[in-house]
Write an enzyme that holds these catalytic residues in place. Structure first.
Site, PDB file in Angstrom:
ATOM      1  N   HIS A  18       0.819  -1.212   0.000  1.00 40.42           N
ATOM      2  CA  HIS A  18       0.000   0.000   0.000  1.00 40.42           C
ATOM      3  C   HIS A  18       0.851   1.260   0.000  1.00 40.42           C
ATOM      4  CE1 HIS A  18       0.635   0.900   4.310  1.00 40.42           C
ATOM      5  NE2 HIS A  18       0.466  -0.397   4.540  1.00 40.42           N
ATOM      6  N   CYS A  32       2.875  -5.119   6.664  1.00 41.21           N
ATOM      7  CA  CYS A  32       2.540  -4.662   5.311  1.00 41.21           C
ATOM      8  C   CYS A  32       3.775  -4.074   4.641  1.00 41.21           C
ATOM      9  CB  CYS A  32       1.440  -3.597   5.360  1.00 41.21           C
ATOM     10  SG  CYS A  32      -0.190  -4.261   5.761  1.00 41.21           S
TER      11      CYS A  32
END
Length: 191
Positions: free
Chosen positions: A150, A166
């Site tokens: 992301h 992440c």
């Protein structure tokens, strides 16, 4: 970020004043949330995106995440790859494996998982997508995991080990990658 917002407000006012758009109908995403040519870095990446030679038996279109290097590679034809700088999981949050992109979202909303809320009870329970959202401009979800590739509203963390697992990219880089891959793309995470 304040300068960017001030610019957008000024641009909206100029468009409205010149008849280009009414103040009521002006959509900030006309400037901020476009397609593959979208640009909003909030700061430049300390690790510039570049095309490099890449040896390996991976099909073009495969994403290779090298957590030790803090780099993400998008394999291209002809023994090359696009190399991006990324932020990775801090100690205790790194992982490896093979997944596929299961979903792609523009300006994703964020709901911190319960494990994260136990560690950080100060976090909001939900955030709508937008400039201040920690997931940034684009997100690609990895299988049924809680992990994503992301964007980030903290570009200074690129090249660092600070996430909860992440993979963070600048908004410019994640928008570029997002435009090049599809749901079903293989993602190999090397830890």
């Amino acid at each position: 970020m304040t300068r960017v917002f001030a610019f957008i407000v000024a641009a909206a006012a100029v468009l409205a004043a010149t008849g280009g758009a009414s103040a009521e109908s002006f959509d900030f995403r006309d400037i901020m949330g476009g397609g593959p040519n979208f640009r909003m870095s909030g700061g430049s990446s300390p690790i510039p995106r570049t095309t490099v030679s890449y040896a390996g038996n991976y099909a073009p279109g495969t994403i290779i995440v090298n957590t030790a290097e803090r780099r993400l590679y998008l394999v291209l034809p002809g023994g090359q790859a696009l190399r991006y700088g990324i932020g990775v999981g801090r100690d205790g949050f790194r992982w490896g494996g093979v997944h596929r992109i299961s979903a792609k979202k523009e300006w994703p909303s964020w709901t911190p998982p319960s494990q994260m809320l136990r560690r950080r009870p100060d976090l909001p329970r939900h955030m709508n997508g937008g400039i201040d959202n920690p997931l940034g401009a684009r997100a690609m979800y990895l299988g049924s995991t809680l992990y994503r590739i992301h964007g980030s509203n903290e570009p200074e963390t690129i090249g660092q080990a600070v996430s909860s697992g992440c993979f963070r990219m600048t908004n410019d880089d994640v928008t570029d990658l997002y435009s090049r891959v599809r749901v079903g793309t293989t993602v190999i995470v090397k830890n």
